[in-house]
Design a protein around this motif. Structure first.
Motif, short mmCIF file in Angstrom:
data_model
loop_
_atom_site.label_atom_id
_atom_site.label_comp_id
_atom_site.label_asym_id
_atom_site.label_seq_id
_atom_site.Cartn_x
_atom_site.Cartn_y
_atom_site.Cartn_z
N ARG A 109 60.23 1.00 12.02
CA ARG A 109 61.08 0.89 13.21
C ARG A 109 60.24 1.29 14.43
NH1 ARG A 109 64.96 -1.01 9.64
NH2 ARG A 109 66.52 0.54 9.04
N ILE A 110 60.45 0.61 15.53
CA ILE A 110 59.70 0.90 16.76
C ILE A 110 60.67 0.89 17.93
CG2 ILE A 110 57.79 0.16 18.24
CD1 ILE A 110 56.63 -1.32 15.85
N THR A 111 60.52 1.89 18.82
CA THR A 111 61.35 1.95 20.01
C THR A 111 60.65 1.25 21.17
OG1 THR A 111 60.38 4.01 20.84
CG2 THR A 111 62.21 4.20 19.26
N GLN A 112 61.34 1.20 22.29
CA GLN A 112 60.72 0.65 23.49
C GLN A 112 59.59 1.56 23.96
OE1 GLN A 112 64.46 1.78 25.96
NE2 GLN A 112 62.84 1.49 27.46
N ASN A 113 58.73 1.05 24.84
CA ASN A 113 57.59 1.83 25.32
C ASN A 113 58.02 2.94 26.27
OD1 ASN A 113 55.57 0.58 23.91
ND2 ASN A 113 55.16 -0.94 25.48
N LEU A 114 57.30 4.04 26.19
CA LEU A 114 57.48 5.17 27.08
C LEU A 114 56.18 5.40 27.84
CD1 LEU A 114 58.90 7.65 24.41
CD2 LEU A 114 60.27 6.24 25.93
N LYS A 115 56.30 5.79 29.12
CA LYS A 115 55.11 6.26 29.82
C LYS A 115 54.89 7.71 29.40
CE LYS A 115 52.83 6.82 34.23
NZ LYS A 115 52.84 6.60 35.69
N VAL A 116 53.67 8.03 28.95
CA VAL A 116 53.42 9.35 28.39
C VAL A 116 52.34 10.06 29.20
CG1 VAL A 116 54.15 8.74 26.05
CG2 VAL A 116 51.81 8.33 26.72
N TYR A 117 52.52 11.38 29.32
CA TYR A 117 51.54 12.22 30.00
C TYR A 117 51.74 13.65 29.50
CZ TYR A 117 55.74 12.66 32.89
OH TYR A 117 57.03 12.83 33.32
N GLY A 118 50.77 14.48 29.72
CA GLY A 118 50.84 15.86 29.27
C GLY A 118 51.92 16.64 30.01
N ALA A 119 52.55 17.55 29.29
CA ALA A 119 53.61 18.36 29.93
C ALA A 119 53.04 19.22 31.05
CB ALA A 119 54.30 19.24 28.89
N ASP A 120 51.75 19.53 30.99
CA ASP A 120 51.13 20.36 32.01
C ASP A 120 50.38 19.53 33.05
OD1 ASP A 120 49.23 19.40 30.31
OD2 ASP A 120 48.16 21.32 30.05
N ALA A 121 50.63 18.24 33.07
CA ALA A 121 49.90 17.35 34.00
C ALA A 121 50.39 17.55 35.41
CB ALA A 121 50.08 15.90 33.58
N THR A 122 49.49 17.46 36.39
CA THR A 122 49.83 17.56 37.81
C THR A 122 50.44 16.24 38.27
OG1 THR A 122 47.66 16.75 38.49
CG2 THR A 122 47.89 19.13 38.15
N ILE A 182 53.64 16.76 25.02
CA ILE A 182 53.53 15.50 25.77
C ILE A 182 54.93 15.06 26.17
CG2 ILE A 182 52.86 13.05 25.60
CD1 ILE A 182 50.70 13.89 23.65
N ILE A 183 55.04 14.51 27.37
CA ILE A 183 56.30 14.01 27.88
C ILE A 183 56.30 12.49 27.78
CG2 ILE A 183 57.83 13.85 29.88
CD1 ILE A 183 57.62 16.64 28.71
N GLY A 184 57.40 11.98 27.20
CA GLY A 184 57.60 10.54 27.18
C GLY A 184 58.71 10.18 28.17
N PHE A 185 58.40 9.28 29.11
CA PHE A 185 59.31 9.00 30.20
C PHE A 185 59.78 7.55 30.10
CE2 PHE A 185 60.07 7.59 34.63
CZ PHE A 185 61.06 8.50 34.99
N VAL A 186 61.11 7.35 30.12
CA VAL A 186 61.71 6.02 30.09
C VAL A 186 61.95 5.57 31.52
CG1 VAL A 186 63.59 4.61 29.21
CG2 VAL A 186 62.83 6.60 27.90
N ASN A 187 61.25 4.53 31.93
CA ASN A 187 61.35 4.07 33.32
C ASN A 187 62.75 3.62 33.68
OD1 ASN A 187 58.64 4.52 33.99
ND2 ASN A 187 58.01 2.54 33.11
N GLN A 188 63.44 2.95 32.75
CA GLN A 188 64.74 2.36 33.08
C GLN A 188 65.82 3.44 33.23
OE1 GLN A 188 62.76 1.45 30.68
NE2 GLN A 188 62.34 -0.78 30.85
N THR A 189 65.85 4.41 32.32
CA THR A 189 66.93 5.41 32.32
C THR A 189 66.50 6.75 32.90
OG1 THR A 189 66.35 6.15 30.09
CG2 THR A 189 67.92 4.31 30.27
N LYS A 190 65.20 6.88 33.21
CA LYS A 190 64.63 8.13 33.73
C LYS A 190 64.75 9.28 32.74
CE LYS A 190 64.12 5.77 37.52
NZ LYS A 190 62.81 5.16 37.81
N GLU A 191 65.04 8.96 31.48
CA GLU A 191 65.20 10.00 30.47
C GLU A 191 63.82 10.43 29.97
OE1 GLU A 191 67.68 10.78 26.31
OE2 GLU A 191 67.75 8.84 27.33
N GLN A 192 63.70 11.72 29.65
CA GLN A 192 62.44 12.27 29.17
C GLN A 192 62.59 12.80 27.75
OE1 GLN A 192 61.03 15.25 31.88
NE2 GLN A 192 60.55 13.78 33.50
N PHE A 193 61.45 12.67 26.98
CA PHE A 193 61.42 13.20 25.63
C PHE A 193 60.22 14.12 25.51
CE2 PHE A 193 63.74 9.24 25.29
CZ PHE A 193 64.76 9.51 24.39
N ARG A 194 60.45 15.26 24.88
CA ARG A 194 59.36 16.21 24.65
C ARG A 194 58.79 15.99 23.25
NH1 ARG A 194 62.03 21.77 25.18
NH2 ARG A 194 59.86 22.50 24.91
#
Length: 963
Positions: A109-122, A182-194
């Motif tokens: 199973r695969i979900t939609q793409n998330l923009k990912v970056y470090g939780a401590d990223a500037t 790492i934070i995963g960010f959903v562009n459409q819903t603005k929801e974040q996943f840790r």
């Protein structure tokens, strides 16, 4: 009960004739039962081999099934969840529906793409970060991957953080390490996943040899436990699930030819099921394309087998009829007496029917088992009377074999009853009259069957020759090795018709011989000539036997040899050497600039400032290691370029294929059969070796543009300036180059003679220096005893980057395993062996009965003072003028039908690919082998007859005469 006792006693009194007839029935049953057995067994073997080639050619397990579908719904509503669950159950049942075991399977199973970056990223790093990932879940992931670092994720964590497995490459792209959030960010819903990577994984091929899970092919993402994915995203709906994947490895070895239709139907129903059910779907079953061709192959093979068996079936029919006729001839007096005493024809026929039913049923019990042996013999045949140590065919008796065998027995019994039926029409007076009519004409000659058969065969021959000429002239194509069944039936008809026609004239020839030497013939020769000329009908069947055996044997040998040689020569010529390799060349070509939706840039936009495309610069790999490969006798660099342009000083231009070679290496390595060129290929290579600017051109180029040796010719291709060369010679063929007219050319479409391609052959170094350095191929000639596997292993050991390979030996193996070619070689061999067997037994039974019928005559001759040596001379001369003449006639007819009908097999090959030209192959060893077998049969028969003749006693013969 009395009737059965009478029947059994009568059979016992004629036990040798009955045994002979039973032998013919058993062979008949075995032959017919072997047809479905062989068709099934050879298609089964071919199916398995072709499925195995899928793995070799595509690097995919043959039983692989992959189903992938997107999910159109943006939310995981009840309807979507139910559709996913139904799809899971449907896929789980696919192995059962196909009737194959499930060796391995998994779901992804695969979900939609998330923009990912470090939780401590500037903020600046977040904006600069352009990495995307998604959540992935695979069933039994921990058993399919190799944990490089860290640990497996915990699915029961309840603080909102997802523990996941990642690849080393993904961590490097993220510039993070295990344990970093790492934070995963959903562009459409603005929801974040840790997300916290807790382990690094890699592919573990040894975990599953059928369906190895390739981690790197799955792209960037976070692998979480399957149960957690289901709970959070399928039923929880926290993020859009974009796609689903199911992969299955089925045990393809269980796939039987009888079930290919069912397999294809299930495969197509799987495609229909997922069509627009959840979203855009893709169903990949690599074996389906191979399997779907087998119904047509089976039908064609059955027709071919029937046509291949037709000559030997004809022989068997003659044999059975002759054996039955010999039995009836000995019982005609008894039949006529029974008729005279009031027995009805029906009663007599019922007794003979019961007698033949006993023989038929016992033959039906033994024949199919003999058919299994015949089938295995067919599978081991690699040519006419040639056998190899090939894996035995998997042959099992089935209902089809018994149905065909039962039908064959029924037809054979009806054939055997014909002489009995004819005999019941004659009274005892008519019987005595027929016994004195030795010179009556046979049924075949009365009806003119010989003229009809010859006329039919000649008419069909004319039609086939006309069709072949059209194929050759218009460059029309035909499927490779799809042999017309009439190509085997026509020679048998011609041989039978010609044999009967010659035997119609032969008695007159014997009378002419008798008339010429009537004053000088010895008593033995005189008796023999009189006997043969007055009793020609008596010898007709045995002579037809021998003529058909020898004629069809010669045709089978020449046809099989011709087909095998032409197919092998075509493969060798197309490859050009033992092995042809393509090696990886380093280059500066830019990577393809295409995104998911097409090339970069707006649609329809054109960069007017862009100039001509930059020429790719190649780096030539070292060639010396190829020459140093152990087992390689010689190696050659061969540059081939399609559609190069040429122009001539006197005017005229066009396109051609360009060959660049090293003359010395090419001459040592390339394969070209003798006779294709006006001179040996090395003479042409020596001709151009002295001048770096010298080239050879094809005759098609020379004739189309009126080019002669000594004329200059300019060559180039796109992006290059012209280079000047000089024509030194004209050639018709060249290894690996097809000079035949181009298929589908406008001329061919209009019914005119199709255009022929052009060729230019020059020095590789000159081409590289004056035109361009581009990738070339490497041709290898192997030493005796070296196998392809040895070369493959050494290439792998030396880490030579091979991008393509053509292997003559492997192509020949594939060709040898073609079911149609196996059928031709096997059935021709089996047909000849059976023909020889029944001819031998027919020869013996005929002459033994003839001798027993002449016991009184030989006794009287001995009593008159004729020595035994002259009686033996009578027997030998009679054999020479009957059996010997039949063999000689068979040789003449066999050579004739070979010259007339074997050339027609050219139509069985793909016309576009038949290079070198089709040629008839005669091999002396085939003739020696055939003549030796026939000579052995006749010699053995004569020895047995001589022995039986020596046992005749004068006193017994005279006593028999008195009685």
């Amino acid at each position: 009960m009395a009737l059965w006792t009478m029947i059994l006693r009568k059979m016992a009194n004629n036990k040798w004739l009955q045994l002979n007839l039973w032998f013919g029935l058993a062979i008949c049953v075995a032959l017919f039962s072997s047809m479905p057995l062989y068709s099934h067994a050879i298609l089964q073997r071919t199916l398995q081999k072709e499925l195995q080639l899928i793995q070799q050619d595509l690097s995919v397990y043959p039983g692989y099934v992959r189903i992938s579908t997107s999910i159109a719904s943006d939310t995981m509503n009840e309807e979507t969840i139910q559709a996913i669950q139904q799809a899971d159950r449907y896929v789980e049942n696919i192995p059962n529906r196909m009737g194959l075991d499930d060796l391995s399977s998994y779901r992804m199973r695969i979900t939609q793409n998330l923009k990912v970056y470090g939780a401590d990223a500037t903020e600046q790093e977040i904006k600069a970060q352009n990495t995307y990932g998604n959540f992935k879940a695979v069933t039994d992931l921990e058993q399919r991957v190799r944990l490089i670092d860290g640990r497996m994720p915990n699915p029961d964590r309840n603080d909102g953080v997802y523990e996941a497995l990642v690849t080393q490459k993904f961590l490097l792209n993220m510039k993070r390490d295990i344990g970093d959030e790492i934070i995963g960010f959903v562009n459409q819903t603005k929801e974040q996943f840790r997300i916290i990577p807790v382990g690094v994984i890699d592919t573990a091929p040894e975990a599953d040899r059928y369906l190895p899970f390739l981690v790197n092919s799955s792209g960037n993402g976070f692998f979480i436990p399957f149960s957690q994915f289901e709970e959070e995203f399928i039923f929880g709906g926290k993020i859009k699930v974009s796609s689903l994947d199911w992969r299955i490895a089925l045990d393809y070895n269980q796939l039987k030819v009888d079930h290919v239709d069912h397999f294809s139907a299930v495969g197509n129903s799987v495609r229909s099921y997922f069509q627009s059910r959840l979203g855009i779907s893709s169903v990949d079953i690599p074996s389906l394309a191979t399997v779907e061709t087998y119904k047509e192959k089976k039908e064609k093979l059955d027709v071919m087998l029937l046509s291949l068996y037709s000559p030997v079936m004809l022989m068997l029919a003659f044999y059975l009829y002759m054996s039955a006729n010999l039995i009836i001839e000995r019982q005609k007096t008894d039949i006529s007496v029974l008729r005279s005493r009031g027995a009805s024809r029906l009663q007599i026929m019922l007794s003979y029917t019961a007698e033949n039913l006993i023989l038929g049923l016992t033959a039906l019990a033994v024949g199919p088992l003999l058919g299994v042996w015949f089938t295995k013999l067919l599978g081991a045949s690699n040519g006419f009377l040639e056998f190899v140590q090939r894996a035995a065919l998997d042959v099992t008796l089935n209902s089809s074999a018994y149905k065909v065998a039962a039908a064959a027995v029924l037809c054979a019994i009806l054939l055997i009853l014909i002489p009995a039926f004819l005999a019941t029409r004659v009274s005892i007076v008519g019987q005595k009259q027929q016994m004195n009519q030795l010179t009556r004409m046979s049924f075949w000659h009365k009806t003119g069957l010989d003229l009809i058969l010859v006329g039919l065969a000649v008419y069909l021959l004319y039609g086939f020759n006309k069709r072949q000429e059209d194929l050759r002239k218009l460059a029309l194509d035909s499927d490779a090795l799809q042999v017309d069944p009439l190509l085997f039936l026509m020679p048998a008809l011609f041989a039978l018709g010609s044999g009967l026609l010659i035997l119609r004239i032969y008695p007159w020839f014997i009378r002419f011989v008798y008339w010429i030497g009537r004053k000088w013939w010895s008593p033995a020769i005189y008796h023999t000539l009189i006997q043969i000329s007055r009793s020609s009908g008596q010898y007709l069947t045995i002579k037809v036997f021998l003529i058909m055996t020898v004629a069809t044997g010669l045709f089978s040998a020449n046809a099989a040899r011709t087909i095998n040689e032409n197919m092998e020569n075509k493969i060798r010529y197309a490859v050009g050497a033992d092995i042809a390799l393509s090696i990886l060349w380093e280059n500066d070509a830019p990577p393809p600039m295409a995104g998911p939706s097409g090339p970069v840039g707006g649609e329809g936009e054109t960069d007017v400032s862009a100039g001509p495309p930059k020429r790719v610069q190649y780096t030539e790999p070292p060639f010396l290691p190829m020459k140093e490969l152990e087992g390689v006798e010689s190696a050659a660099r061969v540059f081939r370029k399609d559609q190069i342009s040429f122009s001539l000083e006197r005017g005229g231009d066009g396109s051609a294929m360009l060959y660049g070679i090293d003359t010395v290496d090419f001459g040592r390595t390339a394969w070209l059969p003798s006779g294709l060129l006006d001179h040996h290929i090395n003479s042409y290579l020596n001709l151009i070796a002295s001048d770096p600017k010298a080239v050879l051109i094809s005759r098609s180029l020379a004739e189309a543009n009126d080019v002669k040796p000594g004329d200059p010719i300019r060559l180039k291709w796109e992006g290059l300036d012209q280079a000047l060369f000089t024509v030194y010679g004209i050639i018709d063929y060249w290894p690996g180059w097809n000079p035949l007219p181009i298929l589908g050319s406008p001329a061919a479409d209009e019914g005119e003679t199709a255009a022929r391609p052009h060729l230019v052959v020059g020095h590789l170094d000159t081409i590289q220096n004056n035109l361009a350095l581009e990738p070339y191929g490497v041709w290898l000639k192997l030493k005796d005893g070296t196998t392809s596997g040895d070369i493959y292993e050494e290439l792998s050991t030396r880490k030579i980057p091979v991008t393509g390979i053509q292997d003559t030996s492997q192509e020949l193996i594939r060709s040898n395993n073609d079911p149609f070619r196996l059928a031709i070689n096997g059935v021709m061999t089996l047909g000849f062996v059976i023909s020889m067997l029944i001819s031998f037994f027919g020869f013996l039974i005929f002459w033994l009965l003839t001798l027993s019928g002449r016991t009184l005559l030989y006794g009287v001759l001995r009593a008159m003072g004729i020595p035994f040596r002259q009686i033996i001379g009578m027997l030998v001369s009679e054999q020479l003028l009957t059996s010997g003449a039949a063999v000689l006639i068979g040789v003449v007819i066999g050579n004739t039908i070979s010259k007339l009908f074997v050339p027609l097999f050219e139509m069985s090959f793909a016309t576009r690919e038949q290079v070198p030209p089709f040629k008839i192959v005669y091999q002396l060893s085939d003739y020696i082998q055939l003549y030796s077998i026939v000579a052995f049969m006749l010699a053995a028969g004569l020895l047995i007859l001589g022995y039986r003749l020596s046992r005749i006693r004068i006193s017994q013969a005279l006593k028999l005469g008195e009685e």
